[in-house]
Motif scaffolding. Structure first.
Motif, PDB file in Angstrom:
ATOM      1  N   MET A 180      41.301  20.559  -5.823  1.00 15.47           N
ATOM      2  CA  MET A 180      42.115  21.461  -6.635  1.00 15.47           C
ATOM      3  C   MET A 180      42.031  21.033  -8.102  1.00 15.47           C
ATOM      4  N   LYS A 181      41.926  21.985  -9.002  1.00 19.86           N
ATOM      5  CA  LYS A 181      41.855  21.712 -10.426  1.00 19.86           C
ATOM      6  C   LYS A 181      43.251  21.848 -11.037  1.00 19.86           C
ATOM      7  N   PRO A 190      47.299  31.349 -17.842  1.00 17.78           N
ATOM      8  CA  PRO A 190      47.106  32.561 -17.045  1.00 17.78           C
ATOM      9  C   PRO A 190      46.215  32.286 -15.836  1.00 17.78           C
ATOM     10  N   GLY A 191      46.611  32.800 -14.689  1.00 11.99           N
ATOM     11  CA  GLY A 191      45.824  32.639 -13.478  1.00 11.99           C
ATOM     12  C   GLY A 191      46.113  31.378 -12.692  1.00 11.99           C
ATOM     13  N   ALA A 192      46.906  30.454 -13.257  1.00 14.94           N
ATOM     14  CA  ALA A 192      47.253  29.217 -12.564  1.00 14.94           C
ATOM     15  C   ALA A 192      48.700  29.281 -12.084  1.00 14.94           C
ATOM     16  N   ARG A 193      49.043  28.421 -11.151  1.00 19.29           N
ATOM     17  CA  ARG A 193      50.436  28.241 -10.755  1.00 19.29           C
ATOM     18  C   ARG A 193      51.064  27.300 -11.761  1.00 19.29           C
ATOM     19  N   ASN A 194      51.965  27.803 -12.575  1.00 19.14           N
ATOM     20  CA  ASN A 194      52.585  27.006 -13.626  1.00 19.14           C
ATOM     21  C   ASN A 194      53.872  26.378 -13.110  1.00 19.14           C
ATOM     22  N   PRO A 236      58.123  27.579 -10.413  1.00 20.89           N
ATOM     23  CA  PRO A 236      58.597  26.393  -9.689  1.00 20.89           C
ATOM     24  C   PRO A 236      58.993  25.304 -10.681  1.00 20.89           C
ATOM     25  N   ILE A 237      60.002  24.528 -10.323  1.00 18.30           N
ATOM     26  CA  ILE A 237      60.527  23.477 -11.189  1.00 18.30           C
ATOM     27  C   ILE A 237      60.560  22.168 -10.410  1.00 18.30           C
ATOM     28  N   LEU A 238      60.111  21.101 -11.055  1.00 20.01           N
ATOM     29  CA  LEU A 238      60.268  19.756 -10.514  1.00 20.01           C
ATOM     30  C   LEU A 238      61.363  19.041 -11.283  1.00 20.01           C
ATOM     31  N   THR A 239      62.056  18.132 -10.620  1.00 21.40           N
ATOM     32  CA  THR A 239      62.995  17.255 -11.291  1.00 21.40           C
ATOM     33  C   THR A 239      62.937  15.898 -10.624  1.00 21.40           C
ATOM     34  N   LEU A 291      53.351  24.010  -3.004  1.00 13.29           N
ATOM     35  CA  LEU A 291      53.048  24.953  -4.091  1.00 13.29           C
ATOM     36  C   LEU A 291      51.827  25.804  -3.772  1.00 13.29           C
ATOM     37  N   ILE A 292      50.813  25.190  -3.191  1.00 14.44           N
ATOM     38  CA  ILE A 292      49.585  25.936  -2.901  1.00 14.44           C
ATOM     39  C   ILE A 292      49.832  26.956  -1.796  1.00 14.44           C
TER      40      ILE A 292
END
Length: 403
Positions: free
Chosen positions: A1-2, A132-136, A171-174, A400-401
């Motif tokens: 994965m990139k 754009p095009g990625a999962r942010n 999505p948010i990480l903490t 996430l994926i």
């Protein structure tokens, strides 16, 4: 994965806890087999100052997006701290982060970063950027600027960006359950979209072990092994340094206090106290402006205890870093600190001078107590090792994926 990881904090000359978080994430992603690219926003990509006209053009272009380019060999040679990062590529776009924040303040829009082929873009701090095009994915470390704006500069802008991230459904990480709960309550984050990764102790395990004989750094400052208390971190309102200094003075112990602190804000009272306590015929406090990572680790490892009476932490990295090096910790009952340190530290009320003073006296006079806390701390720190963190990040990335 990139995967793209921002270098907003990692690229600073003097890294913060958030920079450590970014480095740990990159190490974990690399060790999990992912291809990582670090995105910088250095001002002088060509070695020349940015002109006022160029700045205006950047601000105007930001809503349309930027396309970062490879970092030159000459520039890379200057970025010595980044050369050890296990990244597959480093790219840069001059003034990227400043331009994006300026554009967001005027328009409320996020700036596109055009890097085709990215599967995930991990923004390790709330930044008005996306690929754009990625999962942010965005990391929000704590709710301090939202719940306690008086403790953070730029709290209004921080809240606006965080609120925009929530509206966008990203999505948010903490980094703790306490931060997760506070962000859900203060921002209305969908509980399904916010995940706790905790944080890792970045690289302390690779440092040399304790050795016999006094390290040169301690000799230089006339310090003894286990013969001083230590505070390290910024001097800012939430760190509660003024109360710490008053409590230390009230404790009236013979053991000195070393304060390693360079940055911070709204700290005139603390600076005055430091000046008073570090001068005179027999000063009991030593103030060191800044130390490289290895030297700081040496001071932590040989301290009698780390004093960290913060009013709020989303995680509390200094406490775990100290535990990982076998140093007892006195810390606060606020924020995520009790969650992170468990029963491996002395817990105090950070608003009570008496509570802090008594803890200092107890650990100063009780070697058995200090030894017990040291052993518990070493065990507790294992929960935040690189391998434990890597496992948590791996599970989050899979989640996430799948989505």
């Amino acid at each position: 994965m990139k995967m793209l990881v921002d270098g907003f904090n990692i690229g600073l000359d003097r890294g913060t806890g958030i920079a450590s978080y970014g480095r740990c994430f990159i190490r974990a992603a690399h060790d999990l087999g992912h291809e990582t690219t670090l995105l910088l926003g250095l001002d002088e990509a060509d070695g020349q100052p940015t002109s006022p006209m160029r700045k205006l053009i950047d601000f105007g272009q930001a809503p349309l997006g930027f396309s970062p380019g490879p970092v030159s060999t000459d520039m890379l040679a200057k970025l010595k701290d980044l050369q050890t990062l296990p990244v597959d590529a480093i790219v840069n776009r001059r003034r990227l982060y400043r331009a994006a924040r300026g554009a967001f303040n005027r328009t409320g829009l996020f700036t596109p970063v055009r890097l085709p082929g990215m599967d995930i873009a991990h923004w390790t701090y709330p930044l008005p950027l996306y690929v754009p095009g990625a999962r942010n994915v965005y990391t929000i470390h704590d709710a301090v600027p939202i719940q306690y704006p008086e403790m953070s500069p730029g709290g209004h802008d921080y809240r606006r960006i965080c609120a925009a991230i929530v509206r966008r459904g990203n999505p948010i990480l903490t980094v703790s359950e306490r931060s997760r709960e506070d962000l859900i309550a203060s921002l209305g984050v969908d509980p399904e979209l916010i995940m706790n990764s905790y944080q890792a102790v970045d690289g302390w395990e690779t440092l040399p072990p304790r050795t016999q004989g006094l390290p040169p750094l301690l000799r230089m400052h006339s310090l003894r092994d286990r013969g001083y208390f230590l505070y390290f971190g910024a001097i800012e309102p939430k760190k509660n340094v003024a109360m710490l200094l008053r409590a230390f003075e009230a404790a009236a112990v013979d053991t000195p206090l070393v304060v390693v602190a360079g940055g911070g804000w709204d700290n005139s009272v603390e600076r005055e106290e430091l000046t008073r306590l570090t001068t005179g015929a027999r000063p009991r406090v030593l103030h060191v402006d800044y130390l490289p990572r290895h030297d700081l680790a040496t001071l932590i490892r040989h301290a009698k205890a780390t004093l960290f009476p913060s009013l709020y932490e989303g995680f509390g990295l200094p406490a775990i870093e100290s535990m990982a090096l076998g140093t007892p910790v006195i810390t606060s009952d606020r924020g995520a600190l009790p969650e992170v340190v468990g029963d491996a530290a002395m817990i105090i009320n950070p608003l009570s001078l008496t509570s802090i003073r008594n803890a200092i006296r107890m650990i100063d006079s009780d070697a058995d107590l200090a030894a017990r806390l040291s052993m518990r701390g070493l065990e507790r720190a294992c929960l935040f090792s690189h391998s434990a963190y890597q496992a948590r990040i791996g599970a989050i990335l899979e989640r996430l994926i799948v989505r």
